[in-house]
Design an enzyme around this catalytic site. Structure first.
Site, PDB file in Angstrom:
ATOM      1  N   HIS A   1      -5.915   1.935  -3.945  1.00  0.00           N
ATOM      2  CA  HIS A   1      -4.890   1.413  -3.042  1.00  0.00           C
ATOM      3  C   HIS A   1      -4.413   0.057  -3.517  1.00  0.00           C
ATOM      4  O   HIS A   1      -5.080  -0.604  -4.310  1.00  0.00           O
ATOM      5  CB  HIS A   1      -5.437   1.319  -1.609  1.00  0.00           C
ATOM      6  CG  HIS A   1      -6.610   0.388  -1.464  1.00  0.00           C
ATOM      7  ND1 HIS A   1      -6.608  -0.667  -0.597  1.00  0.00           N
ATOM      8  CD2 HIS A   1      -7.819   0.367  -2.072  1.00  0.00           C
ATOM      9  CE1 HIS A   1      -7.778  -1.306  -0.671  1.00  0.00           C
ATOM     10  NE2 HIS A   1      -8.522  -0.687  -1.558  1.00  0.00           N
TER      11      HIS A   1
ATOM     12  N   CYS B   1       0.812  -1.224   0.000  1.00  0.00           N
ATOM     13  CA  CYS B   1       0.000   0.000   0.000  1.00  0.00           C
ATOM     14  C   CYS B   1       0.841   1.268   0.000  1.00  0.00           C
ATOM     15  O   CYS B   1       0.618   2.180  -0.806  1.00  0.00           O
ATOM     16  CB  CYS B   1      -0.996  -0.006   1.154  1.00  0.00           C
ATOM     17  SG  CYS B   1      -0.263   0.036   2.816  1.00  0.00           S
TER      18      CYS B   1
ATOM     19  N   HIS C   1      -2.652   0.842   6.961  1.00  0.00           N
ATOM     20  CA  HIS C   1      -2.939   0.832   5.527  1.00  0.00           C
ATOM     21  C   HIS C   1      -3.133   2.266   5.045  1.00  0.00           C
ATOM     22  O   HIS C   1      -3.615   3.121   5.792  1.00  0.00           O
ATOM     23  CB  HIS C   1      -4.209   0.010   5.254  1.00  0.00           C
ATOM     24  CG  HIS C   1      -4.428  -0.292   3.808  1.00  0.00           C
ATOM     25  ND1 HIS C   1      -3.589  -1.101   3.082  1.00  0.00           N
ATOM     26  CD2 HIS C   1      -5.386   0.123   2.944  1.00  0.00           C
ATOM     27  CE1 HIS C   1      -4.030  -1.183   1.835  1.00  0.00           C
ATOM     28  NE2 HIS C   1      -5.107  -0.446   1.727  1.00  0.00           N
TER      29      HIS C   1
END
Length: 109
Positions: free
Chosen positions: A76, A10, A64
């Site tokens: 993402h 990510c 994240h």
């Protein structure tokens, strides 16, 4: 984790995208968490970073990160998807809504 188109995590994806636009960001989501200005969910604009922290994650920082693209959606690199693909999801989806922590504006618009 990966930071190239052949394999992203990510934060590597976020770092890569911003680098393509001349913006240098730190490598990890924990480091990216400290860049820019804090933005509420209601104030998000395209290009803002969106951070998430699952309650099972042991740090106060994000677990994240993605990039807000508008219309309550973000892009993402998702490790929860088969094959770790770059994907678009909704901030309003139950899981993401529950674990959303903060937005960060790193580029003044």
């Amino acid at each position: 984790g990966g930071s190239t188109p052949s394999g992203f995590d990510c934060s590597g994806f976020v770092q890569y995208v911003f680098k393509q636009h001349g913006v240098t960001l730190p490598r990890t989501s924990k480091e990216q968490w400290s860049v820019g200005t804090s933005i509420s969910k209601s104030a998000l604009q395209p290009g803002d970073l969106v951070f998430f922290r699952d309650t099972n994650y042991s740090t106060k920082a994000a677990s994240h990160v993605g990039i807000y693209i508008g219309n309550s959606q973000f892009i993402h690199a998702s490790s929860s998807r088969s094959g770790k693909h770059v994907t678009i999801d909704s901030l309003n989806e139950a899981y993401h809504s529950r674990v959303f922590t903060v937005g960060r504006r790193v580029i003044m618009q």
